[in-house]
Design an enzyme around this catalytic site. Structure first.
Site, PDB file in Angstrom:
ATOM      1  N   CYS A   1      60.757  47.174  55.472  1.00  0.00           N
ATOM      2  CA  CYS A   1      61.772  48.079  54.922  1.00  0.00           C
ATOM      3  C   CYS A   1      61.506  48.299  53.427  1.00  0.00           C
ATOM      4  O   CYS A   1      61.560  47.340  52.636  1.00  0.00           O
ATOM      5  CB  CYS A   1      63.159  47.488  55.140  1.00  0.00           C
ATOM      6  SG  CYS A   1      64.453  48.450  54.321  1.00  0.00           S
TER       7      CYS A   1
ATOM      8  N   HIS B   1      72.748  53.766  74.074  1.00  0.00           N
ATOM      9  CA  HIS B   1      71.857  52.634  73.804  1.00  0.00           C
ATOM     10  C   HIS B   1      70.835  52.958  72.713  1.00  0.00           C
ATOM     11  O   HIS B   1      69.823  52.270  72.601  1.00  0.00           O
ATOM     12  CB  HIS B   1      71.161  52.186  75.097  1.00  0.00           C
ATOM     13  CG  HIS B   1      72.109  51.544  76.075  1.00  0.00           C
ATOM     14  ND1 HIS B   1      71.769  51.270  77.381  1.00  0.00           N
ATOM     15  CD2 HIS B   1      73.395  51.105  75.929  1.00  0.00           C
ATOM     16  CE1 HIS B   1      72.804  50.707  77.998  1.00  0.00           C
ATOM     17  NE2 HIS B   1      73.806  50.606  77.146  1.00  0.00           N
TER      18      HIS B   1
ATOM     19  N   THR C   1      71.690  55.104  87.818  1.00  0.00           N
ATOM     20  CA  THR C   1      71.943  53.857  87.078  1.00  0.00           C
ATOM     21  C   THR C   1      72.354  52.748  88.036  1.00  0.00           C
ATOM     22  O   THR C   1      73.137  52.985  88.965  1.00  0.00           O
ATOM     23  CB  THR C   1      72.987  54.064  85.953  1.00  0.00           C
ATOM     24  OG1 THR C   1      73.259  52.803  85.331  1.00  0.00           O
ATOM     25  CG2 THR C   1      74.285  54.698  86.435  1.00  0.00           C
TER      26      THR C   1
HETATM   27  C1  BJW Z   1      67.174  56.907  90.912  1.00  0.00           C
HETATM   28  C2  BJW Z   1      65.961  57.547  90.931  1.00  0.00           C
HETATM   29  C3  BJW Z   1      66.000  58.915  91.115  1.00  0.00           C
HETATM   30  C4  BJW Z   1      65.536  55.501  90.618  1.00  0.00           C
HETATM   31  N1  BJW Z   1      67.176  59.534  91.257  1.00  0.00           N
HETATM   32  N2  BJW Z   1      68.326  57.532  91.079  1.00  0.00           N
HETATM   33  C5  BJW Z   1      75.126  37.481  79.544  1.00  0.00           C
HETATM   34  C6  BJW Z   1      74.321  37.299  78.415  1.00  0.00           C
HETATM   35  C7  BJW Z   1      74.199  38.324  77.437  1.00  0.00           C
HETATM   36  C8  BJW Z   1      74.883  39.526  77.580  1.00  0.00           C
HETATM   37  C9  BJW Z   1      75.683  39.683  78.713  1.00  0.00           C
HETATM   38  C10 BJW Z   1      75.808  38.676  79.671  1.00  0.00           C
HETATM   39  N3  BJW Z   1      76.640  39.124  80.654  1.00  0.00           N
HETATM   40  C11 BJW Z   1      77.037  40.383  80.348  1.00  0.00           C
HETATM   41  C12 BJW Z   1      76.466  40.739  79.174  1.00  0.00           C
HETATM   42  C13 BJW Z   1      76.649  42.057  78.474  1.00  0.00           C
HETATM   43  C14 BJW Z   1      75.357  42.862  78.588  1.00  0.00           C
HETATM   44  C15 BJW Z   1      75.108  43.139  80.071  1.00  0.00           C
HETATM   45  O1  BJW Z   1      75.729  43.999  80.675  1.00  0.00           O
HETATM   46  N4  BJW Z   1      74.179  42.403  80.687  1.00  0.00           N
HETATM   47  C16 BJW Z   1      73.966  42.512  82.145  1.00  0.00           C
HETATM   48  C17 BJW Z   1      72.486  42.722  82.394  1.00  0.00           C
HETATM   49  C18 BJW Z   1      74.497  41.249  82.764  1.00  0.00           C
HETATM   50  N5  BJW Z   1      75.549  44.066  77.823  1.00  0.00           N
HETATM   51  C19 BJW Z   1      75.272  44.093  76.543  1.00  0.00           C
HETATM   52  O2  BJW Z   1      74.773  43.142  75.957  1.00  0.00           O
HETATM   53  C20 BJW Z   1      75.637  45.355  75.799  1.00  0.00           C
HETATM   54  N6  BJW Z   1      76.393  45.035  74.662  1.00  0.00           N
HETATM   55  C21 BJW Z   1      77.596  44.461  74.742  1.00  0.00           C
HETATM   56  O3  BJW Z   1      78.129  44.238  75.802  1.00  0.00           O
HETATM   57  O4  BJW Z   1      78.150  44.170  73.527  1.00  0.00           O
HETATM   58  C22 BJW Z   1      79.371  43.424  73.511  1.00  0.00           C
HETATM   59  C23 BJW Z   1      79.501  42.725  72.171  1.00  0.00           C
HETATM   60  C24 BJW Z   1      80.769  42.486  71.699  1.00  0.00           C
HETATM   61  C25 BJW Z   1      80.925  41.824  70.498  1.00  0.00           C
HETATM   62  C26 BJW Z   1      79.806  41.430  69.767  1.00  0.00           C
HETATM   63  C27 BJW Z   1      78.561  41.662  70.235  1.00  0.00           C
HETATM   64  C28 BJW Z   1      78.407  42.322  71.453  1.00  0.00           C
HETATM   65  C29 BJW Z   1      74.374  46.055  75.320  1.00  0.00           C
HETATM   66  C30 BJW Z   1      73.557  46.546  76.449  1.00  0.00           C
HETATM   67  C31 BJW Z   1      72.272  47.145  75.931  1.00  0.00           C
HETATM   68  C32 BJW Z   1      71.352  47.497  77.081  1.00  0.00           C
HETATM   69  N7  BJW Z   1      70.060  47.634  76.593  1.00  0.00           N
HETATM   70  C33 BJW Z   1      69.011  48.047  77.517  1.00  0.00           C
HETATM   71  C34 BJW Z   1      67.638  47.929  76.802  1.00  0.00           C
HETATM   72  C35 BJW Z   1      67.599  48.660  75.533  1.00  0.00           C
HETATM   73  C36 BJW Z   1      67.340  50.149  75.725  1.00  0.00           C
HETATM   74  C37 BJW Z   1      65.903  50.435  76.002  1.00  0.00           C
HETATM   75  O5  BJW Z   1      65.004  49.732  75.526  1.00  0.00           O
HETATM   76  O6  BJW Z   1      65.670  51.420  76.716  1.00  0.00           O
HETATM   77  O7  BJW Z   1      69.264  49.350  78.005  1.00  0.00           O
HETATM   78  S1  BJW Z   1      68.945  47.051  78.987  1.00  0.00           S
HETATM   79  C38 BJW Z   1      68.455  48.339  80.045  1.00  0.00           C
HETATM   80  O8  BJW Z   1      69.474  48.456  81.060  1.00  0.00           O
HETATM   81  C39 BJW Z   1      68.502  49.626  79.207  1.00  0.00           C
HETATM   82  C40 BJW Z   1      69.243  50.543  80.126  1.00  0.00           C
HETATM   83  O9  BJW Z   1      69.829  51.585  79.378  1.00  0.00           O
HETATM   84  C41 BJW Z   1      70.222  49.648  80.818  1.00  0.00           C
HETATM   85  C42 BJW Z   1      70.767  50.186  82.091  1.00  0.00           C
HETATM   86  O10 BJW Z   1      69.780  50.310  83.062  1.00  0.00           O
HETATM   87  P1  BJW Z   1      69.824  51.553  84.058  1.00  0.00           P
HETATM   88  O11 BJW Z   1      69.709  52.803  83.285  1.00  0.00           O
HETATM   89  O12 BJW Z   1      70.977  51.419  84.951  1.00  0.00           O
HETATM   90  O13 BJW Z   1      68.436  51.394  84.830  1.00  0.00           O
HETATM   91  P2  BJW Z   1      68.072  50.471  86.089  1.00  0.00           P
HETATM   92  O14 BJW Z   1      66.604  50.329  86.117  1.00  0.00           O
HETATM   93  O15 BJW Z   1      68.854  49.219  86.085  1.00  0.00           O
HETATM   94  O16 BJW Z   1      68.565  51.324  87.344  1.00  0.00           O
HETATM   95  C43 BJW Z   1      67.971  52.561  87.673  1.00  0.00           C
HETATM   96  C44 BJW Z   1      68.668  53.093  88.926  1.00  0.00           C
HETATM   97  O17 BJW Z   1      68.169  54.394  89.185  1.00  0.00           O
HETATM   98  C45 BJW Z   1      68.402  52.255  90.191  1.00  0.00           C
HETATM   99  O18 BJW Z   1      69.653  51.939  90.800  1.00  0.00           O
HETATM  100  C46 BJW Z   1      67.590  53.174  91.100  1.00  0.00           C
HETATM  101  O19 BJW Z   1      67.943  53.094  92.475  1.00  0.00           O
HETATM  102  C47 BJW Z   1      67.963  54.532  90.582  1.00  0.00           C
HETATM  103  N8  BJW Z   1      66.903  55.524  90.713  1.00  0.00           N
HETATM  104  N9  BJW Z   1      64.955  56.577  90.776  1.00  0.00           N
HETATM  105  C48 BJW Z   1      68.326  58.769  91.244  1.00  0.00           C
HETATM  106  N10 BJW Z   1      64.858  59.632  91.164  1.00  0.00           N
END
Ligand code: BJW
Length: 247
Positions: free
Chosen positions: A145, A116, A195
């Site tokens: 830019c 990401h 995640t």
């Molecule tokens: C612990 C703990 C401890 C706590 N020990 N565990 C509808 C509209 C628009 C888009 C979509 C849609 N439906 C599906 C999509 C696709 C979309 C998507 O998946 N959306 C869903 C939300 C529905 N995905 C995308 O858009 C991606 N791109 C894509 O699919 O492109 C296709 C494409 C094709 C052709 C042309 C164009 C495009 C891109 C995804 C980018 C994600 N970006 C983010 C933000 C930017 C990064 C940043 O600023 O940091 O990335 S979103 C955010 O979520 C961030 C994270 O990396 C990502 C994942 O979250 P993560 O890491 O899982 O965190 P949490 O908070 O969700 O979970 C933490 C977990 O840890 C919990 O379960 C806790 O229990 C646990 N935990 N403490 C162990 N100590």
């Protein structure tokens, strides 16, 4: 805590996927924690091109704060356990992270795919100049830019982050895929840590790895959305579980 262990031998290759949970014990909040909001803004508003077009100052304030927060913290026991695992495995190890905080690299991991993007680079929102190293915080004046300005055009710089609706870098996905394909004839372990399994395509890696014959493990504090896809699930904090997971 767990009594489960993953046995590592000379045939074992390990693909790890990490998410925000692994950095939680370093003091970085997860995305979908208490309310999934940042200063009352939904994450989609500060992590999407639409949000940037509507309010670039807000978006740069969000990422500036994230830069400042990430700079102030250190890797925790979970990060260090993965650095030690890479030391043991060398090229038989690959770490795909959704995190942009750079803590895996700080802990000593080198074979890292930042799916990401990273907080520590900036790029142009318009031209295709290479992303460049940048630790600045932008709290009012928006950065423009210079390359575009030289051509008499005007464009804002943006964080080098994959926002919602944006394509991941195909080279990153290819590197993960190549690691999985190179595991034919070996024992492949896929381990996801901290995640929610809510964001694709990262959430689909478990299926890809399983289809390639991987043994699949999840270490997460709470049940994740895709945990049914894993063979082994350990509920616990990564900083407590990972240090004794690999034997
Ligand atoms: C612990 C703990 C401890 C706590 N020990 N565990 C509808 C509209 C628009 C888009 C979509 C849609 N439906 C599906 C999509 C696709 C979309 C998507 O998946 N959306 C869903 C939300 C529905 N995905 C995308 O858009 C991606 N791109 C894509 O699919 O492109 C296709 C494409 C094709 C052709 C042309 C164009 C495009 C891109 C995804 C980018 C994600 N970006 C983010 C933000 C930017 C990064 C940043 O600023 O940091 O990335 S979103 C955010 O979520 C961030 C994270 O990396 C990502 C994942 O979250 P993560 O890491 O899982 O965190 P949490 O908070 O969700 O979970 C933490 C977990 O840890 C919990 O379960 C806790 O229990 C646990 N935990 N403490 C162990 N100590």
């Amino acid at each position: 805590m767990t009594t489960s262990t993953i046995r590592i031998d000379e045939r074992t290759r390990v693909l790890v996927l990490t998410g925000a949970g692994i950095s939680a014990e370093s003091g970085i909040p997860t995305f979908r924690g208490a309310d999934g909001l940042w200063e009352n803004h939904p994450i989609e508003k500060v992590a999407s091109m639409r949000g940037f077009v509507d309010d670039p100052i807000l978006v740069w304030r969000f990422y500036s704060q994230r830069r400042a927060d990430a700079k102030a913290v250190a890797p925790n026991a979970g990060h260090h356990a993965l650095a030690r695992l890479e030391e043991r495995l060398g090229d038989r190890f690959l770490l795909a992270t959704q995190n942009v905080d750079g803590l895996h690299t700080k802990a000593g991991n080198a074979r890292v795919v930042e799916m990401h993007g990273t907080l520590w680079k900036t790029r142009c929102s318009r031209c295709d100049r290479e992303p460049f190293d940048d630790e600045e915080v932008y709290l009012g004046d928006l950065p423009g830019c210079g390359a575009c300005a030289k051509r008499g055009e005007s464009a804002l710089l943006r964080p080098h982050i994959v926002w919602f609706g944006e394509r991941l870098d195909p080279r990153d996905l290819a590197r993960i895929d190549a690691f999985v394909r190179a595991s034919r004839g070996s024992r492949l372990v896929f381990l996801a840590v901290g995640t929610s399994g809510r964001v694709s395509p990262a959430s689909e890696l478990v299926v890809h790895a399983r289809d390639a014959g991987a043994e699949t493990w999840l270490v997460n504090l709470e049940p994740s959305d895709n945990q049914g896809a894993f063979e082994h699930v350990v509920h616990g904090a990564s900083g407590a579980v990972l240090p004794s997971l690999f034997v």
